[in-house]
Write an enzyme that holds these catalytic residues in place. Sequence first.
Site, PDB file in Angstrom:
ATOM      1  N   MET A  18       0.829  -1.199   0.000  1.00 31.05           N
ATOM      2  CA  MET A  18       0.000   0.000   0.000  1.00 31.05           C
ATOM      3  C   MET A  18       0.865   1.252   0.000  1.00 31.05           C
ATOM      4  O   MET A  18       1.670   1.462   0.898  1.00 31.05           O
ATOM      5  CB  MET A  18      -0.910   0.012   1.229  1.00 31.05           C
ATOM      6  CG  MET A  18      -1.757  -1.239   1.392  1.00 31.05           C
ATOM      7  SD  MET A  18      -2.762  -1.625  -0.069  1.00 31.05           S
ATOM      8  CE  MET A  18      -3.834  -0.204  -0.103  1.00 31.05           C
ATOM      9  N   GLU A  19       0.704   2.073  -1.031  1.00 27.11           N
ATOM     10  CA  GLU A  19       1.333   3.393  -1.076  1.00 27.11           C
ATOM     11  C   GLU A  19       0.204   4.405  -1.178  1.00 27.11           C
ATOM     12  O   GLU A  19      -0.477   4.476  -2.192  1.00 27.11           O
ATOM     13  CB  GLU A  19       2.301   3.490  -2.262  1.00 27.11           C
ATOM     14  CG  GLU A  19       3.174   4.726  -2.227  1.00 27.11           C
ATOM     15  CD  GLU A  19       2.545   5.898  -2.967  1.00 27.11           C
ATOM     16  OE1 GLU A  19       1.926   6.755  -2.285  1.00 27.11           O
ATOM     17  OE2 GLU A  19       2.653   5.950  -4.181  1.00 27.11           O
TER      18      GLU A  19
END
Length: 258
Positions: A18-19
Amino acid sequence: TGRTVLKAAAERIVPCIMELGGKSAAVVYSDADLDAVVEAVRIGTYLNAGQNCNNLTRLLVERSIADETLERVKACVEGLSIGPGRENCDITPLISQKQREGVERACQMALSQGARLVTGGTALSERSGYFMAPTVFADVAPDSSLFQKEVFGPVLSVTAFDDPIKGIELANDTDQGLAAGVFTRNIDRALWSADRLWAGQVYVNGWYVGGVETPFGGVKQSGYGREKGQEAVDGYVQTRNIGIRISQQRAEEPSTIE
């Protein structure tokens, strides 16, 4: 969006990297090279009209050089070219009308919360496309929306601080932690600051310092996991273990495996 993806992944037990964006700050000390600071703002804040997850959105400047820094930043920003990306302009359109309206609302909110508009702040409706004027706000309070929330547009907030510890505290005072920067000619101060800036990557005397060989990702609500670099491979690896108990009795002759 990231939370929604995580919920869907949880139902299937699917791992995710997750960014989730950021609200990245640069800490500028009184001994900084201001040419480097201005260039970092030009690239770090306004590239792609500010539509970058790790762009420079907050400039935290030691008070003794705050006025000079702000004047130099203003001159740079007001000199940026505006037009289509195919013409290699500095300021290109936002992705949609909805996004431009959101950036305008963020500017109006900043004014209502006491920030001082230095330049920009309005849509460029006379142009064909969703252009927003490159914008700078000064005297942005740490508890204001502009200081805390990602705008994803060509908007920079500038806040002064009085000592290094306060500068670091301000930089870390958001829910995000994707990128951070420090500008100083003193290597000891640079390393001291980098150690305390709680972000996935810390840039020293520049912005977007790094490449495909260096890991990229966030901490806090900017997400977890890493893209790029050798660390990115970890997201695709599942480590397995094979344990074998060795008998105390005399081993038989080894068999042939075909």
